[in-house]
Motif scaffolding. Structure first.
Motif, short mmCIF file in Angstrom:
data_model
loop_
_atom_site.label_atom_id
_atom_site.label_comp_id
_atom_site.label_asym_id
_atom_site.label_seq_id
_atom_site.Cartn_x
_atom_site.Cartn_y
_atom_site.Cartn_z
N GLY A 1 0.78 -1.22 0.00
CA GLY A 1 0.00 0.00 0.00
C GLY A 1 0.81 1.27 0.00
N GLY A 2 2.11 1.16 -0.29
CA GLY A 2 2.97 2.35 -0.25
C GLY A 2 3.01 3.12 -1.55
N VAL A 3 2.49 2.55 -2.63
CA VAL A 3 2.37 3.27 -3.90
C VAL A 3 0.88 3.38 -4.19
CG1 VAL A 3 2.92 3.27 -6.36
CG2 VAL A 3 4.58 2.39 -4.72
N GLU A 4 0.30 4.50 -3.83
CA GLU A 4 -1.14 4.66 -3.96
C GLU A 4 -1.55 4.79 -5.42
OE1 GLU A 4 0.86 6.89 -2.69
OE2 GLU A 4 0.73 6.77 -0.53
N ALA A 5 -2.77 4.34 -5.70
CA ALA A 5 -3.30 4.48 -7.05
C ALA A 5 -3.72 5.91 -7.34
CB ALA A 5 -4.49 3.54 -7.24
N GLU A 6 -3.83 6.73 -6.29
CA GLU A 6 -4.31 8.10 -6.47
C GLU A 6 -3.49 8.85 -7.51
OE1 GLU A 6 -4.67 12.34 -4.03
OE2 GLU A 6 -3.73 10.60 -3.11
N GLY A 7 -4.18 9.23 -8.60
CA GLY A 7 -3.56 10.07 -9.61
C GLY A 7 -2.53 9.38 -10.48
N LEU A 8 -2.30 8.09 -10.28
CA LEU A 8 -1.21 7.43 -10.99
C LEU A 8 -1.56 7.21 -12.45
CD1 LEU A 8 1.60 6.18 -10.82
CD2 LEU A 8 0.52 4.00 -10.24
N VAL A 9 -0.87 7.89 -13.34
CA VAL A 9 -0.97 7.65 -14.77
C VAL A 9 -0.16 6.40 -15.11
CG1 VAL A 9 -0.50 8.58 -17.07
CG2 VAL A 9 -1.29 10.10 -15.23
N GLY A 10 1.01 6.29 -14.52
CA GLY A 10 1.83 5.11 -14.74
C GLY A 10 3.29 5.36 -14.48
N MET A 11 4.03 4.27 -14.40
CA MET A 11 5.49 4.31 -14.34
C MET A 11 6.00 3.65 -15.62
SD MET A 11 6.26 3.41 -10.36
CE MET A 11 5.35 4.23 -9.05
N PHE A 12 7.11 4.16 -16.12
CA PHE A 12 7.60 3.74 -17.43
C PHE A 12 9.12 3.63 -17.40
CE2 PHE A 12 3.86 6.41 -17.66
CZ PHE A 12 2.98 5.65 -18.39
N GLN A 13 9.64 2.78 -18.29
CA GLN A 13 11.08 2.61 -18.40
C GLN A 13 11.52 2.97 -19.82
OE1 GLN A 13 11.92 -1.48 -17.36
NE2 GLN A 13 10.03 -2.21 -18.31
N SER A 14 12.69 3.61 -19.92
CA SER A 14 13.15 4.14 -21.19
C SER A 14 13.52 3.03 -22.17
CB SER A 14 14.35 5.07 -20.99
OG SER A 14 15.44 4.36 -20.42
N LEU A 15 13.20 3.29 -23.42
CA LEU A 15 13.53 2.38 -24.51
C LEU A 15 14.56 3.01 -25.43
CD1 LEU A 15 12.72 -0.41 -25.65
CD2 LEU A 15 10.99 0.74 -27.02
N THR A 16 14.57 4.33 -25.52
CA THR A 16 15.53 5.07 -26.33
C THR A 16 16.06 6.23 -25.49
OG1 THR A 16 13.88 6.61 -27.24
CG2 THR A 16 14.24 4.55 -28.44
N GLY A 17 17.09 6.87 -26.01
CA GLY A 17 17.66 8.02 -25.30
C GLY A 17 18.44 7.58 -24.08
N GLU A 18 18.26 8.28 -22.97
CA GLU A 18 18.96 7.97 -21.72
C GLU A 18 18.54 6.58 -21.23
OE1 GLU A 18 21.62 8.94 -18.63
OE2 GLU A 18 21.03 10.29 -20.25
N LEU A 19 19.50 5.68 -21.12
CA LEU A 19 19.20 4.33 -20.65
C LEU A 19 19.01 4.30 -19.14
CD1 LEU A 19 21.69 2.25 -22.83
CD2 LEU A 19 19.28 2.71 -23.25
N HIS A 20 18.30 3.28 -18.67
CA HIS A 20 18.07 3.09 -17.23
C HIS A 20 17.32 4.28 -16.63
CE1 HIS A 20 20.99 -0.04 -17.94
NE2 HIS A 20 21.91 0.85 -18.24
N ARG A 21 16.44 4.87 -17.42
CA ARG A 21 15.63 5.99 -16.93
C ARG A 21 14.21 5.53 -16.66
NH1 ARG A 21 16.14 11.80 -19.55
NH2 ARG A 21 17.82 11.78 -17.99
N VAL A 22 13.64 6.00 -15.56
CA VAL A 22 12.27 5.66 -15.16
C VAL A 22 11.49 6.95 -15.02
CG1 VAL A 22 10.84 4.70 -13.33
CG2 VAL A 22 12.97 3.55 -13.97
N LEU A 23 10.25 6.95 -15.53
CA LEU A 23 9.33 8.06 -15.34
C LEU A 23 8.17 7.60 -14.47
CD1 LEU A 23 8.82 9.69 -18.88
CD2 LEU A 23 10.44 10.35 -17.10
N GLU A 24 7.78 8.45 -13.53
CA GLU A 24 6.53 8.26 -12.80
C GLU A 24 5.66 9.48 -13.06
OE1 GLU A 24 4.76 8.15 -8.25
OE2 GLU A 24 6.82 7.47 -8.59
N LEU A 25 4.47 9.26 -13.59
CA LEU A 25 3.53 10.34 -13.91
C LEU A 25 2.30 10.24 -13.03
CD1 LEU A 25 3.65 10.13 -17.81
CD2 LEU A 25 4.82 11.80 -16.37
N ARG A 26 1.94 11.36 -12.38
CA ARG A 26 0.74 11.43 -11.56
C ARG A 26 0.00 12.71 -11.87
NH1 ARG A 26 0.22 7.85 -7.19
NH2 ARG A 26 2.06 6.55 -6.87
N LEU A 27 -1.31 12.61 -11.94
CA LEU A 27 -2.16 13.75 -12.25
C LEU A 27 -3.01 14.09 -11.04
CD1 LEU A 27 -2.96 15.63 -14.62
CD2 LEU A 27 -4.67 13.95 -15.26
#
Length: 236
Positions: A157-183
């Motif tokens: 329960g430490g990563v709430e669903a509230e506002g979570l658009v998603g988490m993503f991992q890079s496929l191009t550009g900077e390697l080993h990059r993660v995005l977390e998007l919340r609205l």
């Protein structure tokens, strides 16, 4: 499935002119195929100055190439590109894939593939809504440990669903990059979420476990496009 993150850095003071250009030249009747994939355009408020970010969802690279080519073939498109590029200092893009766990990617996983036109995360007031983007650059080879820690955190329960658009991992550009998007509906909701998460035992444990894996991280806060048809995620 691919997420494209594209960023335009504008010449100083050209924001209003850029959005007016989008309103006049990028209407649904003009670039329908492109807008079918557009999750939203956003204007950076805290982060790189004078920058606009837009997010697109594609089936794959073939889908991306086909839609970009169709967009470029729209009559009069050359005139639009000339006007738009005169407002820009830089352009960049990168492609991402969803996190390998449904709890960390509620809109895109094995059982769901959200697309513009379907019910969104809203309704949100475009005047107050905030898209928070956290970018984490991991040390090489630490991706599996990162996702395992976040999976455990979500299960507790430490990563709430509230506002979570998603988490993503890079496929191009900077390697080993993660995005977390919340609205969030407004800045107060963003701050409340940050405070609640910081005090959650599972999140505290996850932060301790992942701290050695992180090379760099930053948070960017954005507001939605003032153009109504360029903010699909805000839909009811």
């Amino acid at each position: 499935m691919l997420i494209e993150r594209r960023a335009y850095t504008l010449r100083r003071g050209c924001g209003a002119e850029f959005w007016a250009l989008q309103h006049d030249w990028n209407r649904p009747d003009q670039i329908q195929g492109y807008l079918e994939c557009n999750l939203g355009y956003f204007e950076v408020q805290a982060g790189p100055a004078e920058q606009v970010v837009h997010l697109q969802r594609y089936d794959d690279f073939a889908d991306w190439r086909a839609r970009v080519a169709a967009n470029q073939a729209v009559p009069g498109r050359g005139e639009y590109y000339g006007k738009a590029r005169a407002l820009l200092r830089a352009q960049e893009n990168a492609f991402f894939t969803p996190a390998p766990d449904a709890a960390l990617s509620p809109l895109w996983h094995a059982g769901r593939d959200w697309r513009p036109g379907q019910p969104g995360l809203g309704p949100f007031d475009a005047q107050t809504a905030v898209l928070a983007e956290e970018t984490v650059d991991l040390m090489p080879g630490t991706g599996p440990a990162w996702w395992a820690a976040l999976r455990d955190c979500a299960a507790a329960g430490g990563v709430e669903a509230e506002g979570l658009v998603g988490m993503f991992q890079s496929l191009t550009g900077e390697l080993h990059r993660v995005l977390e998007l919340r609205l969030f509906p407004d800045m107060a909701a963003f701050r409340a979420h940050q405070a609640a998460r910081a005090g959650h035992p599972a999140w505290v444990a996850a932060r301790a476990a992942t701290a050695p894996l992180i090379r760099a991280n930053r948070v960017t806060l954005m507001s939605p496009s003032p153009v109504p048809w360029m903010r699909a995620l805000l839909a009811p």
